[in-house]
Design a protein around this motif. Structure first.
Motif, PDB file in Angstrom:
ATOM      1  N   PHE A 134       0.852  -1.104  -0.151  1.00  0.00           N
ATOM      2  CA  PHE A 134       0.061   0.052  -0.086  1.00  0.00           C
ATOM      3  C   PHE A 134       0.764   1.147  -0.029  1.00  0.00           C
ATOM      4  O   PHE A 134       2.000   1.575   0.514  1.00  0.00           O
ATOM      5  N   ASP A 135       0.474   2.311  -0.476  1.00  0.00           N
ATOM      6  CA  ASP A 135       1.178   3.657  -0.435  1.00  0.00           C
ATOM      7  C   ASP A 135       1.040   4.151   0.955  1.00  0.00           C
ATOM      8  O   ASP A 135       0.407   3.706   2.034  1.00  0.00           O
ATOM      9  N   VAL A 161      -1.082   3.234   4.155  1.00  0.00           N
ATOM     10  CA  VAL A 161      -0.496   2.636   5.436  1.00  0.00           C
ATOM     11  C   VAL A 161      -1.341   3.482   6.699  1.00  0.00           C
ATOM     12  O   VAL A 161      -1.578   2.673   7.600  1.00  0.00           O
ATOM     13  N   LEU A 162      -1.765   4.741   6.605  1.00  0.00           N
ATOM     14  CA  LEU A 162      -2.439   5.524   7.431  1.00  0.00           C
ATOM     15  C   LEU A 162      -3.578   4.864   7.693  1.00  0.00           C
ATOM     16  O   LEU A 162      -4.129   4.861   8.751  1.00  0.00           O
ATOM     17  N   VAL A 163      -4.551   4.628   6.572  1.00  0.00           N
ATOM     18  CA  VAL A 163      -5.744   4.069   6.467  1.00  0.00           C
ATOM     19  C   VAL A 163      -5.798   2.754   7.494  1.00  0.00           C
ATOM     20  O   VAL A 163      -6.733   2.611   8.307  1.00  0.00           O
ATOM     21  N   LEU A 164      -5.127   1.994   7.155  1.00  0.00           N
ATOM     22  CA  LEU A 164      -5.052   0.604   7.544  1.00  0.00           C
ATOM     23  C   LEU A 164      -4.443   0.653   9.129  1.00  0.00           C
ATOM     24  O   LEU A 164      -5.273  -0.077   9.891  1.00  0.00           O
ATOM     25  N   ARG A 171      -8.637  -4.654   9.531  1.00  0.00           N
ATOM     26  CA  ARG A 171      -7.430  -4.688   8.709  1.00  0.00           C
ATOM     27  C   ARG A 171      -7.261  -5.590   7.754  1.00  0.00           C
ATOM     28  O   ARG A 171      -6.896  -5.751   6.451  1.00  0.00           O
ATOM     29  N   ASP A 172      -7.629  -7.068   8.144  1.00  0.00           N
ATOM     30  CA  ASP A 172      -7.355  -8.240   7.370  1.00  0.00           C
ATOM     31  C   ASP A 172      -8.379  -7.927   6.077  1.00  0.00           C
ATOM     32  O   ASP A 172      -8.078  -8.297   5.082  1.00  0.00           O
ATOM     33  N   ILE A 173      -9.621  -7.698   6.323  1.00  0.00           N
ATOM     34  CA  ILE A 173     -10.442  -7.506   4.983  1.00  0.00           C
ATOM     35  C   ILE A 173      -9.922  -6.498   4.175  1.00  0.00           C
ATOM     36  O   ILE A 173     -10.029  -6.537   2.786  1.00  0.00           O
ATOM     37  N   LEU A 174      -9.684  -5.370   4.600  1.00  0.00           N
ATOM     38  CA  LEU A 174      -9.023  -4.501   3.830  1.00  0.00           C
ATOM     39  C   LEU A 174      -7.735  -4.686   2.796  1.00  0.00           C
ATOM     40  O   LEU A 174      -7.591  -4.432   1.746  1.00  0.00           O
TER      41      LEU A 174
END
Length: 199
Positions: free
Chosen positions: A27-28, A32-35, A135-138
């Protein structure tokens, strides 16, 4: 004070966990922030929905939000060599620390609101595992809590202890925190499993 410490420990552990999973999936920085934020605060939001606390209270946790963002930025700038060396060793430890801290904190929330033991157990499980599920779903992974690992059970055990009147004083709570972390790591080390069936 104990409540604040558990909040900070859980936030750091899950923010780091979410950031590292995002980096594993390439991920960018925004990803990273979103997750990381989803992992650190998703479980608390689900808990609030279940026990009747306004979801908007998450925005009142500005200190924890800052700690989470600083943690994710720190993880993001770590050398890849260090991450590859230590994440494989300590990734499960981060999850165990976050699970334990947030499970206890969630159970305390439910118990102090006068909810029954089962509510404390559910609050513990959702606070401890909800962020990891999101987290895992995303990240398009099978949620860790839904695999054969014994994971949410330990959070529910902590919730049961709090729900039946476990002392909510610093030393007993830290002992409970350490116990959940240790038993989670032992179950991972020896691959303890819940019963399951394959079709």
């Amino acid at each position: 004070m104990t409540w604040d410490v558990l909040n900070i420990v859980g936030t750091i552990a899950f923010a780091a966990s979410g950031a590292l999973v995002a980096m594993e999936e390439e991920f960018d920085f925004l990803g990273v922030l979103v997750l990381g934020l989803a992992t650190a605060f998703g479980g608390g939001i689900i808990r609030n929905l279940l026990i009747g606390i306004p979801v908007s209270t998450v925005w009142e946790q500005d200190i924890l939000l800052t700690i989470a963002v600083v943690t994710m930025c720190f993880v993001f700038i770590l050398p890849a060599k260090w991450i590859n060396l230590y994440w494989m060793r300590f990734g499960n430890l981060f999850d165990a620390i976050g699970l334990s801290a947030f499970a206890i904190q969630g159970a305390m929330f439910a118990q102090q609101m006068g909810h029954p033991v089962i509510a404390a157990m559910v609050a513990a499980a959702m606070t401890g595992t909800g962020g990891g599920i999101i987290r895992d779903i995303l990240a398009r992974r099978k949620p860790l809590v839904l695999r054969k690992d014994i994971y949410a059970v330990w959070a529910m055990g902590a919730g049961f202890a709090i729900g039946i009147g476990y002392p909510q004083k610093p030393f007993p709570l830290y002992a409970l925190f350490a116990s959940v972390v240790i038993i989670r790591m032992v179950s991972t080390r020896y691959k303890w499993r819940l019963p399951y069936r394959s079709l």
